[in-house]
Scaffold this motif. Structure first.
Motif, PDB file in Angstrom:
ATOM      1  N   UNK A 406      29.466  35.789  51.550  1.00 57.23           N
ATOM      2  CA  UNK A 406      30.830  35.396  52.447  1.00 57.23           C
ATOM      3  C   UNK A 406      32.032  34.808  51.361  1.00 57.23           C
ATOM      4  N   UNK A 407      31.408  34.324  50.647  1.00 57.34           N
ATOM      5  CA  UNK A 407      33.213  33.312  49.911  1.00 57.34           C
ATOM      6  C   UNK A 407      32.829  33.856  48.480  1.00 57.34           C
ATOM      7  N   UNK A 408      32.019  34.985  48.396  1.00 53.66           N
ATOM      8  CA  UNK A 408      32.168  35.637  46.570  1.00 53.66           C
ATOM      9  C   UNK A 408      32.969  36.307  47.248  1.00 53.66           C
ATOM     10  N   UNK A 409      32.673  37.345  48.532  1.00 54.89           N
ATOM     11  CA  UNK A 409      33.080  38.565  48.828  1.00 54.89           C
ATOM     12  C   UNK A 409      35.056  38.027  48.508  1.00 54.89           C
ATOM     13  N   UNK A 410      35.962  37.000  48.647  1.00 50.19           N
ATOM     14  CA  UNK A 410      36.641  36.335  48.544  1.00 50.19           C
ATOM     15  C   UNK A 410      37.554  36.694  47.499  1.00 50.19           C
ATOM     16  N   UNK A 411      36.178  36.617  46.273  1.00 49.99           N
ATOM     17  CA  UNK A 411      36.849  36.768  44.407  1.00 49.99           C
ATOM     18  C   UNK A 411      37.958  37.248  44.342  1.00 49.99           C
ATOM     19  N   UNK A 412      38.607  38.235  44.986  1.00 45.27           N
ATOM     20  CA  UNK A 412      39.481  39.411  44.587  1.00 45.27           C
ATOM     21  C   UNK A 412      41.096  39.046  45.325  1.00 45.27           C
ATOM     22  N   UNK A 413      41.130  38.640  46.287  1.00 44.50           N
ATOM     23  CA  UNK A 413      41.484  37.620  47.425  1.00 44.50           C
ATOM     24  C   UNK A 413      42.263  36.644  46.344  1.00 44.50           C
ATOM     25  N   UNK A 414      41.257  35.178  45.879  1.00 44.49           N
ATOM     26  CA  UNK A 414      41.471  34.264  45.461  1.00 44.49           C
ATOM     27  C   UNK A 414      42.630  34.723  44.238  1.00 44.49           C
ATOM     28  N   UNK A 415      41.398  35.790  43.010  1.00 39.44           N
ATOM     29  CA  UNK A 415      42.049  35.948  41.895  1.00 39.44           C
ATOM     30  C   UNK A 415      43.728  36.232  41.867  1.00 39.44           C
ATOM     31  N   UNK A 416      44.387  36.586  43.200  1.00 35.55           N
ATOM     32  CA  UNK A 416      45.362  36.965  43.013  1.00 35.55           C
ATOM     33  C   UNK A 416      46.644  36.052  43.729  1.00 35.55           C
ATOM     34  N   UNK A 417      45.121  35.272  44.382  1.00 38.27           N
ATOM     35  CA  UNK A 417      46.242  34.325  44.971  1.00 38.27           C
ATOM     36  C   UNK A 417      47.144  33.029  43.321  1.00 38.27           C
ATOM     37  N   UNK A 418      45.982  32.319  42.706  1.00 43.11           N
ATOM     38  CA  UNK A 418      45.535  32.169  41.339  1.00 43.11           C
ATOM     39  C   UNK A 418      46.379  33.180  40.404  1.00 43.11           C
ATOM     40  N   UNK A 419      46.225  33.905  40.224  1.00 38.58           N
ATOM     41  CA  UNK A 419      46.903  34.344  38.476  1.00 38.58           C
ATOM     42  C   UNK A 419      48.495  35.019  38.882  1.00 38.58           C
ATOM     43  N   UNK A 420      48.588  34.767  40.038  1.00 38.31           N
ATOM     44  CA  UNK A 420      50.210  35.167  40.590  1.00 38.31           C
ATOM     45  C   UNK A 420      50.841  33.666  39.697  1.00 38.31           C
ATOM     46  N   UNK A 421      49.718  32.539  40.844  1.00 39.42           N
ATOM     47  CA  UNK A 421      50.208  31.496  39.812  1.00 39.42           C
ATOM     48  C   UNK A 421      50.768  31.323  38.232  1.00 39.42           C
ATOM     49  N   UNK A 422      49.113  31.764  37.692  1.00 40.33           N
ATOM     50  CA  UNK A 422      49.640  31.219  35.887  1.00 40.33           C
ATOM     51  C   UNK A 422      50.378  32.414  36.007  1.00 40.33           C
ATOM     52  N   UNK A 423      50.772  33.866  36.386  1.00 39.87           N
ATOM     53  CA  UNK A 423      51.322  34.571  35.733  1.00 39.87           C
ATOM     54  C   UNK A 423      52.635  33.906  35.732  1.00 39.87           C
ATOM     55  N   UNK A 424      53.067  33.458  36.695  1.00 37.67           N
ATOM     56  CA  UNK A 424      54.843  32.976  36.927  1.00 37.67           C
ATOM     57  C   UNK A 424      55.166  31.932  36.104  1.00 37.67           C
ATOM     58  N   UNK A 425      54.202  31.690  35.886  1.00 37.10           N
ATOM     59  CA  UNK A 425      54.014  30.194  34.623  1.00 37.10           C
ATOM     60  C   UNK A 425      53.850  30.262  32.738  1.00 37.10           C
ATOM     61  N   UNK A 426      54.468  31.747  33.059  1.00 33.94           N
ATOM     62  CA  UNK A 426      53.902  32.663  31.582  1.00 33.94           C
ATOM     63  C   UNK A 426      52.316  32.975  31.496  1.00 33.94           C
ATOM     64  N   UNK A 427      51.708  32.554  31.853  1.00 30.13           N
ATOM     65  CA  UNK A 427      50.085  31.845  31.415  1.00 30.13           C
ATOM     66  C   UNK A 427      49.432  32.887  30.886  1.00 30.13           C
ATOM     67  N   UNK A 428      48.027  32.971  31.075  1.00 34.91           N
ATOM     68  CA  UNK A 428      47.461  34.030  30.744  1.00 34.91           C
ATOM     69  C   UNK A 428      46.164  33.738  31.774  1.00 34.91           C
ATOM     70  N   UNK A 429      45.580  34.720  32.565  1.00 34.93           N
ATOM     71  CA  UNK A 429      44.742  35.194  33.084  1.00 34.93           C
ATOM     72  C   UNK A 429      42.631  35.434  32.535  1.00 34.93           C
ATOM     73  N   UNK A 430      43.078  34.881  31.291  1.00 31.33           N
ATOM     74  CA  UNK A 430      41.762  34.597  30.641  1.00 31.33           C
ATOM     75  C   UNK A 430      42.026  34.095  29.061  1.00 31.33           C
ATOM     76  N   UNK A 431      41.746  33.258  29.323  1.00 35.28           N
ATOM     77  CA  UNK A 431      42.214  31.916  28.060  1.00 35.28           C
ATOM     78  C   UNK A 431      41.030  31.672  27.005  1.00 35.28           C
ATOM     79  N   UNK A 432      39.561  31.367  27.364  1.00 31.06           N
ATOM     80  CA  UNK A 432      38.311  31.631  26.319  1.00 31.06           C
ATOM     81  C   UNK A 432      37.310  32.076  26.579  1.00 31.06           C
TER      82      UNK A 432
END
Length: 491
Positions: A406-432
């Motif tokens: 059930x937790x892992x099924x939320x992956x896409x939802x939390x991707x959007x939360x985290x990656x939106x913040x990264x994007x707003x800070x001019x970051x990258x969704x994949x570092x290494x």
């Protein structure tokens, strides 16, 4: 006209490969190929006609030519330690490079080592050490990951702050192209302005543009002195200020600056009985730092005492311990190195490998933590990583008692939360870690559309049949691949 079935094509191809490489180089039984089909974290499982294990670059070229004739896709694979599903096949052939293990040349004067793609990273470390040099890429999987995979994902690790990632550590490549031709770019040159830099096209391309078979890597003077310290801080912001202080006071002797939260340290202490608490109390945030120098008489411990003593007096940090021996230093490093492994013992973990400008790394940790905790009460943030180059592994362990799937099924939802913040800070969704499958469909949300168009154009130009690791990094008319399954609730 005779119409061949898919089964006939596969049988004919396997016959041609066995004729060209020998019976023992082509594996087809479920028992023999099973380990090549599952991603290292167990999130994905694929299928393949066969696993092919060539012995040199010419045999790699033979495999590529035969697969091209048959129109059968190829998934290159090294140590299969990837974390984004980039080495998982969905039909076709797995081309394992694990037999290409020759160290072709060590040149101490040029400070280079030429190695084949199947060399295990630790073996490269040992070969460099024998001539008094070091190859500085440092990863927890160094005993099993292979140089080809390190190059294909542009691996980073704990020493990027001082030495850079694989792109900065590489001078030349040898690559088998999608049509079977071999590009020989194995030059150990620091300067070469004869046209486009083809090398950088293939580093980080995850086997989608060509198959790297060998590389010329940079060597560095072997560190003769090290200083290691573990520091407790009240916040990520304090840790960032400490980083600035150390960078000013230690310069390029600052080799590593690793960050972890209290939760991260506590689960290492919980699941590793031999681990010992490094400081007397608990702190919100921790920094593990290392200074190094090629000079034996460098007083790095004294430098750490001066810098950290001043920081402690000013209230910049809460507590610190400086290692007095190599054994103590290794014990401190184990607290960080074991963190990736022990997370699985706490249940499901939604993982993010992101980068933001160093100036905003503390702001990111605080903002993303607050947003995720508000979205799911009880979620446990495990933020850690390479603070000094802005790369944070922002992982989210399931709330205590929650069902893992059930937790892992939320992956896409939390991707959007985290990656939106990264994007707003001019970051990258994949570092290494790369894009692979796990982030392929995330990329269009955040990558510049012109950049994506150029990437697709390069893919079509270098691999017009789309046989090299299709479906990974960028989609070229593919839907979600068939013959492929997600595991443990991952979307």
């Amino acid at each position: 006209m005779t119409i061949q079935t898919t089964t006939t094509i596969g049988e004919d191809l396997i016959g041609a490969l066995r004729a060209g490489l020998g019976e023992g180089s082509v594996l087809t039984s479920a028992e023999d190929i099973g380990g090549y089909l599952v991603e290292s974290r167990g999130l994905y499982k694929g299928e393949a006609l066969a696993v092919v294990r060539p012995r040199d670059r010419d045999e790699v070229a033979l495999v590529v030519k035969e697969c091209g004739r048959a129109g059968v896709p190829i998934v290159p694979q090294g140590g299969n330690t990837g974390l984004v599903g980039g080495g998982v096949p969905h039909g076709g052939i797995v081309l394992s490079l694990d037999r290409l293990q020759r160290i072709r040349e060590v040149d101490p004067v040029n400070a280079t080592i030429t190695v084949e793609a199947g060399c295990i990273l630790k073996s490269v470390h040992e070969a460099a050490d024998q001539v008094g040099y070091a190859f500085p890429l440092s990863l927890p999987s160094e005993g099993s990951c292979r140089i080809g995979g390190n190059l294909a994902t542009n691996a980073g690790g704990t020493a990027v702050l001082r030495y850079g990632n694989m792109r900065e550590l590489t001078l030349g490549l040898e690559v088998v192209l999608a049509d079977g031709r071999i590009w020989n770019g194995l030059k150990g040159l620091r300067k070469d302005n004869t046209g486009y830099d083809l090398r950088d096209l293939f580093i980080g391309s995850e086997g989608t543009l060509g198959i790297i078979t060998a590389a010329v890597l940079k060597l560095y003077p072997k560190p003769q002195a090290r200083g290691t310290a573990f520091i407790g801080c009240t916040s990520p912001g304090q840790a960032l200020k400490l980083f600035e202080r150390l960078r000013e006071g230690a310069g390029d002797q600052l080799t590593a600056f690793e960050y972890m939260t209290d939760f991260g340290l506590e689960i290492v202490l919980k699941h590793r009985p031999a681990a010992q608490r490094p400081l007397s109390g608990r702190h919100h945030s921790y920094a593990l730092i290392e200074l190094s120098s090629p000079q034996k008489d460098a007083d790095l411990q004294g430098r750490l005492e001066t810098i950290l003593g001043s920081a402690l007096e000013e209230g910049l940090i809460d507590d610190a311990v400086i290692s007095a021996s190599g054994a103590q230093s290794q014990a401190l490093w184990s607290l960080r190195e074991d963190l990736s492994e022990v997370q699985r013992l706490e249940g499901g973990s939604i993982k993010h490998d992101v980068a933001v400008p160093v100036s905003r790394v503390a702001e990111f940790i605080e903002a993303a933590s607050k947003a995720c905790e508000a979205e799911m009460p009880g979620i446990r943030v495990c933020a850690f990583g390479h603070f000094g180059d802005g790369n944070i592994h922002f992982n989210l362990s399931q709330p205590v008692g929650m069902d893992k799937a059930a937790h892992l099924a939320e992956w896409e939802r939390f991707n959007r939360i985290v990656h939106d913040i990264v994007h707003d800070m001019n970051g990258s969704i994949s570092a290494e870690h790369g894009i692979g499958l796990i982030k392929r469909d995330e990329l269009p949300h955040y990558k510049d559309p012109v950049a994506l168009d150029l990437m697709r154009s390069l893919k079509k130009t270098l691999d017009p049949q789309n046989i090299l690791n299709p479906g990974k990094v960028v989609a070229i008319g593919e839907s979600w691949p068939t013959g492929f399954s997600a595991i443990a609730g991952h979307p």
